[in-house]
Write a protein that holds these residues in place. Sequence first.
Motif, PDB file in Angstrom:
ATOM      1  N   UNK A  34       0.815  -1.215   0.000  1.00 34.12           N
ATOM      2  CA  UNK A  34       0.000   0.000   0.000  1.00 34.12           C
ATOM      3  C   UNK A  34       0.839   1.250   0.000  1.00 34.12           C
ATOM      4  N   UNK A  35       2.110   1.132   0.419  1.00 33.37           N
ATOM      5  CA  UNK A  35       2.981   2.297   0.534  1.00 33.37           C
ATOM      6  C   UNK A  35       4.422   1.859   0.439  1.00 33.37           C
ATOM      7  N   UNK A 134      -5.715  -0.253  -2.576  1.00 34.00           N
ATOM      8  CA  UNK A 134      -6.930  -0.483  -3.362  1.00 34.00           C
ATOM      9  C   UNK A 134      -6.858   0.113  -4.758  1.00 34.00           C
ATOM     10  N   UNK A 135      -6.275   1.309  -4.890  1.00 38.86           N
ATOM     11  CA  UNK A 135      -6.307   1.969  -6.200  1.00 38.86           C
ATOM     12  C   UNK A 135      -5.468   1.242  -7.248  1.00 38.86           C
ATOM     13  N   UNK A 163      -5.998   6.552   1.340  1.00 38.89           N
ATOM     14  CA  UNK A 163      -5.504   6.587  -0.032  1.00 38.89           C
ATOM     15  C   UNK A 163      -4.690   7.852  -0.241  1.00 38.89           C
ATOM     16  N   UNK A 164      -3.711   7.758  -1.122  1.00 34.04           N
ATOM     17  CA  UNK A 164      -2.940   8.938  -1.529  1.00 34.04           C
ATOM     18  C   UNK A 164      -3.623   9.634  -2.700  1.00 34.04           C
ATOM     19  N   UNK A 193      -5.568  10.774   2.528  1.00 30.16           N
ATOM     20  CA  UNK A 193      -6.910  11.058   3.049  1.00 30.16           C
ATOM     21  C   UNK A 193      -7.511   9.740   3.517  1.00 30.16           C
ATOM     22  N   UNK A 194      -8.329   9.806   4.551  1.00 30.91           N
ATOM     23  CA  UNK A 194      -8.995   8.621   5.077  1.00 30.91           C
ATOM     24  C   UNK A 194     -10.464   8.653   4.648  1.00 30.91           C
TER      25      UNK A 194
END
Length: 200
Positions: A34-35, A134-135, A163-164, A193-194
């Motif tokens: 995710x990061x 997810x993206x 998500x970024x 952002x959450x």
Amino acid sequence: MPLHSSARTLKKPLRLDDEVRFLRSWIDKPLHMGAVMPSGKALARTMAQYVDNDTTGPVIELGPGTGAITSALVAHGVDQKRLVLVEFNPTFCALLRERYPQATIVQGDAYALRDTLWDVLKEPASAVVSGLPLVTKPMLTRLKLIRDAFTAMSPNAPFVQFTYSVAPPIPKSLPGVSTEASERIWMNLPPARVWVYRKR
């Protein structure tokens, strides 16, 4: 040396070690991560605040990595015994077992959530907190994940995802689902952002 100085010295290598672990895993499998780095404290705290401590069901974390968000959940007041941590990476699973010995660590695929948790959950979950990328996944995969998460949760329990991206990771217009978003968290690198989804 004062006690608080030595404690600060001890914390720095731990964060650095986690960053090295994340970077190695990202280099090996960039689309599984995710990061590139563990979530920052401001982002982790923001995610944790959406978990209601007055509930008693399990709190599922998807893709905990080295435990940055897990740590924020515990600091928020979530008992380790309530945590169900679903992590694909076996190295991270071993690390999580060391750091959170009372939590339930499940090595498995969060995108196949029903199969991964079918014999783990004894009651509906109070929240699902996700650090999954997810993206990077097709929309149908994202929708299946949130549908499976809602099946595992109590009514109105939050599905919390960061998500970024500027766009929401899951559309805001899902029938029967309420959506809210945090302010952009500029203290995180990159800013994030959450998003919180609840089945009405």
